[in-house]
Motif scaffolding. Structure first.
Motif, PDB file in Angstrom:
ATOM      1  N   LYS A   1      21.578 -35.065  44.227  1.00 34.18           N
ATOM      2  CA  LYS A   1      22.683 -34.934  45.026  1.00 34.18           C
ATOM      3  C   LYS A   1      23.787 -33.468  44.752  1.00 34.18           C
ATOM      4  O   LYS A   1      24.131 -32.903  45.114  1.00 34.18           O
ATOM      5  N   ILE A   2      23.518 -34.376  43.194  1.00 26.52           N
ATOM      6  CA  ILE A   2      25.350 -33.161  42.682  1.00 26.52           C
ATOM      7  C   ILE A   2      24.182 -32.298  42.424  1.00 26.52           C
ATOM      8  O   ILE A   2      24.622 -31.216  42.041  1.00 26.52           O
ATOM      9  N   CYS A   3      22.770 -31.901  42.131  1.00 27.50           N
ATOM     10  CA  CYS A   3      22.236 -30.696  41.937  1.00 27.50           C
ATOM     11  C   CYS A   3      21.525 -29.526  42.825  1.00 27.50           C
ATOM     12  O   CYS A   3      22.281 -28.653  43.183  1.00 27.50           O
ATOM     13  N   GLN A   4      22.237 -30.556  43.891  1.00 28.28           N
ATOM     14  CA  GLN A   4      21.975 -30.160  45.238  1.00 28.28           C
ATOM     15  C   GLN A   4      23.061 -28.912  46.186  1.00 28.28           C
ATOM     16  O   GLN A   4      23.277 -28.042  46.080  1.00 28.28           O
ATOM     17  N   GLN A   5      24.686 -30.073  45.601  1.00 26.54           N
ATOM     18  CA  GLN A   5      25.587 -29.102  45.311  1.00 26.54           C
ATOM     19  C   GLN A   5      26.356 -28.056  44.935  1.00 26.54           C
ATOM     20  O   GLN A   5      26.917 -26.547  45.315  1.00 26.54           O
ATOM     21  N   GLN A   6      25.068 -28.460  43.595  1.00 24.71           N
ATOM     22  CA  GLN A   6      25.515 -27.087  42.626  1.00 24.71           C
ATOM     23  C   GLN A   6      24.757 -25.691  42.924  1.00 24.71           C
ATOM     24  O   GLN A   6      25.000 -25.003  42.585  1.00 24.71           O
TER      25      GLN A   6
ATOM     26  N   ILE B   1      36.474 -19.666  46.525  1.00 26.20           N
ATOM     27  CA  ILE B   1      36.057 -20.405  45.606  1.00 26.20           C
ATOM     28  C   ILE B   1      35.920 -20.633  44.386  1.00 26.20           C
ATOM     29  O   ILE B   1      34.897 -19.656  43.910  1.00 26.20           O
ATOM     30  N   GLU B   2      36.289 -21.451  43.817  1.00 30.84           N
ATOM     31  CA  GLU B   2      36.567 -21.753  42.328  1.00 30.84           C
ATOM     32  C   GLU B   2      35.295 -22.777  42.150  1.00 30.84           C
ATOM     33  O   GLU B   2      35.293 -23.830  42.003  1.00 30.84           O
TER      34      GLU B   2
ATOM     35  N   THR C   1      33.321 -28.016  36.947  1.00 33.10           N
ATOM     36  CA  THR C   1      34.248 -29.614  36.268  1.00 33.10           C
ATOM     37  C   THR C   1      33.982 -30.700  36.634  1.00 33.10           C
ATOM     38  O   THR C   1      33.566 -31.947  36.279  1.00 33.10           O
ATOM     39  N   LEU C   2      34.074 -30.872  38.231  1.00 31.83           N
ATOM     40  CA  LEU C   2      34.149 -31.931  39.364  1.00 31.83           C
ATOM     41  C   LEU C   2      32.802 -32.636  39.035  1.00 31.83           C
ATOM     42  O   LEU C   2      33.006 -33.700  38.773  1.00 31.83           O
ATOM     43  N   PHE C   3      31.962 -31.699  38.841  1.00 33.57           N
ATOM     44  CA  PHE C   3      30.735 -31.955  39.048  1.00 33.57           C
ATOM     45  C   PHE C   3      29.908 -32.949  37.973  1.00 33.57           C
ATOM     46  O   PHE C   3      29.473 -33.770  37.411  1.00 33.57           O
ATOM     47  N   ASP C   4      30.892 -31.886  36.549  1.00 36.03           N
ATOM     48  CA  ASP C   4      30.068 -32.914  35.091  1.00 36.03           C
ATOM     49  C   ASP C   4      30.662 -34.028  34.946  1.00 36.03           C
ATOM     50  O   ASP C   4      29.944 -35.157  34.560  1.00 36.03           O
ATOM     51  N   LYS C   5      32.132 -34.078  35.402  1.00 37.39           N
ATOM     52  CA  LYS C   5      32.839 -35.334  35.882  1.00 37.39           C
ATOM     53  C   LYS C   5      32.099 -36.765  36.257  1.00 37.39           C
ATOM     54  O   LYS C   5      32.074 -37.382  36.198  1.00 37.39           O
ATOM     55  N   LEU C   6      31.590 -35.987  37.765  1.00 36.53           N
ATOM     56  CA  LEU C   6      31.114 -37.200  38.852  1.00 36.53           C
ATOM     57  C   LEU C   6      29.811 -37.387  37.973  1.00 36.53           C
ATOM     58  O   LEU C   6      28.997 -38.634  38.208  1.00 36.53           O
ATOM     59  N   THR C   7      29.014 -36.388  37.097  1.00 36.09           N
ATOM     60  CA  THR C   7      27.854 -37.121  36.354  1.00 36.09           C
ATOM     61  C   THR C   7      27.923 -37.785  35.391  1.00 36.09           C
ATOM     62  O   THR C   7      27.005 -39.155  35.645  1.00 36.09           O
TER      63      THR C   7
END
Length: 953
Positions: A360-365, A328-329, A335-341
């Motif tokens: 939800k993004i934080c949960q994924q992080q 897992i990279e 980077t994807l999470f930052d863009k989505l945020t």
């Protein structure tokens, strides 16, 4: 002198007979000089016969034609006209070419000749030329350009001339529907009939199209006007768009209207739309705001869907990678999470929704940071699935008690592993776990329900024991507790533990009651013996109550249990004896009741016979087709209901007998009920069909036809029988609602049509008022006739309106009558002035010996009189007009001078003979015209003019 007399030529002889003979025998038309002599005699000779002989000698169509117009002698002129007519109609030896005939028709206006000629000729070109000449004849006396078509002449011509070219020409020229219909009836050729049908169809369409289109346009305008009452703005916009589209369709057919009417319709539409825009300006702004909000909500929904989908893909990708131990990279995901945020922050979503997606993004992080722990949880979950799969499902209560704790422990471990996995468990594992849980729930459910049911029954039995003890029914309590004890012993240990305390309490109570039973039962039985002795000694008035009392005592006795051993038997025997004695009067009563039941049985048997008669009536109806013997189901149903009511009130019979006779009665009634039910079903189907037809009528556009047909359906409904108590009222309510809707549609259409009619009536009334204002001050005949034509056009338009505008028609009719009288008066006044101008011109010209054209009154004369005066000026013949003057006085009834009475009598006799032989009507203006054209006027004629003048002024 004597020699000169003898040397004179015969054509110069004083005797007209000699001159005629000279023309016939001495003069030749081949010699130019002699031909000129004949021409001069024809023109200037004083004798009518000489002129006629000269014309006959010339034997030239041109000569006949010239003298039919220019000869100064009226009778010769008429003779020449008759000859010209005969030549043209090929009734004379002289022949003329087709071109000469056509030229004559084009240059002359002999309409009487043309009508007779038209009847005899068969040449298509001549027929068409003659018809055109007659058709373009103008009404000279009215100075108008109206075509003087004679419908009867048209019909006769069409019937007589079976020539395709002529009939096609007539069809092309006729523009009157009634005449075309008559022509179609007279037509004998298929081709011509088809052309007539096509032209009639086109004309009818041309007439009906403006009326129908006008009605549709007014209806659309009325509907547009009605939009002002619309509450919902969106509904208003939808309806306005539909009506605008409908208007565009109708506008494409506006070519059948004149420019003024098209302008009127367009102006009305513009005014209505402007009024609507003004009324709905506030709602329009609100609608724009609502539309902006709707678009914003759509954008928000699209954003939610986008973010949910993106997060779901990320979550699925992570889950798959964890389960399959892929690398897992983390930086790529970060980077994807930052863009989505960033996208979430700049989106149209509200702040709280943005925070939810960022959470939800934080949960994924967080999941990304806990990958080892999540992988361990996934491994544990897989192991749990494998472990529980080895445990068989329970099939009995014992197996359930043994295996249920194991399953519950597994379920707790599974939930813990699922929580630690942070949603990273693969779908395959989740599905397997769900299937296992579902199988266990299905296996446990019936076992737990059975166990629960047994536990509930046991609880109920223990409750019943407590209730019986409280009620003092100890004997019954002993029996119920015995059953409860068996149920309690069959329960699982866990369930026994739940009600153990209650069970132990009741066990102690039952043991205690067993000791007290004998001590309590003896005195209570002794009291019961005393109670029953009382009703033996003093029986109750009502035998039924006496019997019930004995039964109640027996029941209580049985519930008391055992008395002391030494007294139990004697007490039972005494109680039985007393019960028998107390029941004796009841048996007598029941014997009487038995007799009544026998009587009731006879009554019921008679009702069975009546039912059989009704049964036979129904069977007879099925076996015959005779309409006179058809069953009246309404009467049959009434009789059946009455019979059932009588059966129900017929009294009691023995139970063993009642069952048999009741079955017999019901079996007998069954076919009758079935027949009535079938009748009801048939009526139900018929009424449902009527409802279906009514629904179709409700959907039709033609409301008038729908109302007429629904009234017929109402009549059919009344004639249809009863459909049964369950559906009759429901069917009627449905049918009635559809009827109400149809009549409501008619009312709505009537309102719209009334509005359109009212608008049209106002328009037509305005047109009448405009005409009245325009022609209010006119006095000239031409202006009055224009006014009359305009009124006729308006009246025709009003007459075509539906419904009829009677008041407006009466107003126009009254105006037409008044105008017609004014036109007649104006014509009479003009005619009187013409006579005044004519006599003044004649008198001044004779007195001053001047030309007619030199007088100013000459210019006031009509073209006809001016032409006659010009012809009179060229006439040099001298003629005595005394007799002709007397003829005018006699025909007009005016007196003549006294010295001419004898001459007047002679002229009157001749005139009567001429009238009797000719039979023509008296025409004084024509007689005066003949009088005027007899010859040149002299001073002697002034006196005659003075006598004639009163006739025409």
């Amino acid at each position: 002198m004597i020699f000169s007399k003898f040397l004179k030529k015969k054509w110069q002889h004083k005797d007209s007979v000699v001159r005629v003979e000279a023309i016939n025998s001495s003069l030749s038309v081949d010699d130019p000089a002699q031909r000129d002599i004949i021409i001069a005699l024809v023109k200037n000779d004083d004798n009518e016969n000489v002129r006629r002989a000269g014309l006959i000698k010339l034997a030239s169509f041109q000569s006949w034609l010239t003298h039919s117009q220019e000869n100064t002698m009226a009778k010769v002129k008429q003779y020449a006209s008759d000859k010209v007519a005969a030549i043209l109609m090929d009734q004379d030896a002289i022949k003329v070419s087709q071109q000469e005939k056509l030229s004559y028709i084009a240059e002359h206006k002999q309409y009487g000749l043309y009508e007779n000629w038209l009847k005899t000729t068969e040449d298509a070109d001549l027929i068409i030329a003659l018809f055109e000449k007659i058709a373009n004849k103008t009404q000279v006396n009215e100075q108008s350009n109206k075509l003087a078509l004679k419908p009867q002449l048209l019909l006769n011509l069409f019937t007589q001339k079976q020539n395709v070219q002529v009939q096609q020409y007539i069809i092309e020229k006729v523009a009157d529907l009634d005449t075309l219909e008559k022509l179609k009836k007279k037509s004998q050729q298929t081709e011509i009939t088809q052309q007539l049908i096509e032209k009639i169809t086109q004309m009818q369409f041309a007439i009906e199209q403006p009326i129908a289109l006008r009605k549709k346009v007014n209806l659309v305008l009325a509907k547009l006007q009605a939009l002002k009452d619309q509450y919902e703005y969106q509904d208003y916009l939808n309806k306005r768009e539909l009506l605008t589209n409908e208007w565009q369709v109708l506008a494409s057919e506006f070519s059948c209207f004149d420019a003024a009417e098209i302008t009127t319709f367009k102006d009305k539409k513009i005014a209505i739309l402007a009024q609507l825009d003004k009324l709905f300006i506030a709602k329009a702004e609100q609608h724009v705001q609502a539309e902006i909000i709707r678009q914003l909500n759509e954008q928000k929904q699209q954003a939610r869907m986008h973010f949910d989908k993106t997060l779901a893909v990320i979550d699925q990708t992570l889950t798959t990678s964890i389960f399959e131990n892929d690398k897992i990279e983390e930086q790529q995901y970060q980077t994807l999470f930052d863009k989505l945020t960033s996208e979430i922050i700049v989106s149209v979503l509200a702040k709280n929704e943005q925070n939810e997606f960022i959470a939800k993004i934080c949960q994924q992080q967080k999941k990304l940071q806990q990958l080892p722990e999540i992988a361990k949880s996934v491994s544990e979950a897989t192991h749990l699935i494998s472990k529980i799969s080895q445990l068989a499902l329970p099939t009995t209560a014992e197996e359930m008690d043994e295996r249920l704790p194991v399953y519950q422990t597994w379920l707790s471990d599974w939930k813990h592993a699922e929580k630690n996995a942070s949603g990273a468990l693969p779908d395959s594992i989740k599905i397997a776990a769900n299937e296992i849980q579902q199988h266990w729930r299905q296996a446990l459910k019936p076992l737990q329900q059975a166990q629960k049911q047994e536990f509930s029954i046991t609880q109920k039995k223990l409750h019943d024991v407590r209730r019986l003890i409280s009620a003092g029914k100890y004997n019954a309590a002993f029996g119920v507790f015995k059953k409860a004890k068996q149920l309690f012993n069959a329960l699982a240990e866990q369930q026994q533990h739940r009600i153990q305390k209650d069970y132990d309490s009741l066990s102690e109570k039952i043991a205690e009651l067993a000791d007290w039973e004998r001590y309590i039962a003896t005195p209570r039985k002794q009291q019961l013996l005393a109670d029953i002795k009382a009703i033996v000694e003093t029986p109750l008035d009502n035998p039924n109550e006496q019997a019930e009392k004995v039964k109640q005592y027996r029941k209580v006795w049985n519930s008391l249990g055992h008395a002391d051993d030494d007294a139990e038997k004697s007490l039972n025997n005494e109680f039985n004896q007393l019960c028998e004695t107390a029941f004796t009067p009841c048996r007598l009563f029941f014997a009487e009741q038995e007799k009544l039941r026998a009587q009731h049985l006879i009554t019921r048997e008679s009702f069975v016979e009546q039912a059989k008669l009704l049964h036979q009536q129904v069977i007879g109806d099925k076996n015959t087709n005779d309409e006179s013997s058809m069953v009246d189901y309404k009467t049959l149903e009434v009789a059946l209901n009455q019979l059932i009511k009588q059966w129900q009130s017929a009294g009691q019979v023995d139970r063993d007998v009642y069952q048999n006779i009741n079955n017999q009665f019901n079996l007998t009634l069954q076919p009758i009920k079935s027949a009535i039910k079938a009748f009801h079903q048939e009526n139900k189907v018929l009424k449902q069909q009527l409802i279906t037809e009514a629904e179709k009528l409700l959907a039709t556009v033609d409301v008038v036809t729908a109302v007429t047909q629904v009234k017929a359906l109402q009549t059919q409904w009344r004639n249809t029988g009863y459909a049964g108590p369950k559906v009759e009222n429901k069917l009627w309510q449905n049918f009635r609602k559809i009827n109400d809707d149809i009549f409501a549609k008619r009312a709505e259409q009537n309102v719209l049509e009334k509005s359109a009619t009212s608008a049209r009536a106002s328009e037509l009334e305005g047109a009448l008022k405009t005409l009245e204002e325009k022609f209010a001050q006119v006095t000239q005949l031409n202006d009055l006739q224009m006014f009359e034509q305009a009124l006729q056009v308006l009246n025709k338009d009003v007459a075509q309106q539906k419904p009829k505008m009677l008041n407006l028609e009466k107003q126009i009719s009254a105006k037409e009558k008044t105008l017609a009288k004014r036109i007649v008066d104006c014509k009479l006044a003009d005619e009187k002035r013409q006579w005044g101008y004519l006599f003044l011109t004649l008198e001044e010209s004779i007195s001053n010996e001047e030309s007619f054209t030199e007088h100013k009154e000459y210019l006031q004369l009509t073209a006809s009189w001016q032409k006659k005066l010009k012809e009179l000026a060229n006439n040099t013949t001298h003629f005595n007009r005394e007799d002709a003057t007397l003829e005018l006085e006699i025909l007009s009834g005016n007196p003549s001078p006294s010295n001419l009475q004898q001459q007047r009598m002679t002229v009157q006799v001749s005139l009567m003979q001429a009238q009797m032989s000719s039979g023509t009507a008296i025409d004084l203006p024509a007689k005066f015209s003949q009088w005027l054209m007899l010859g040149k006027l002299t001073q002697q004629d002034l006196g005659l003019l003075e006598r004639i003048k009163p006739i025409f002024q």
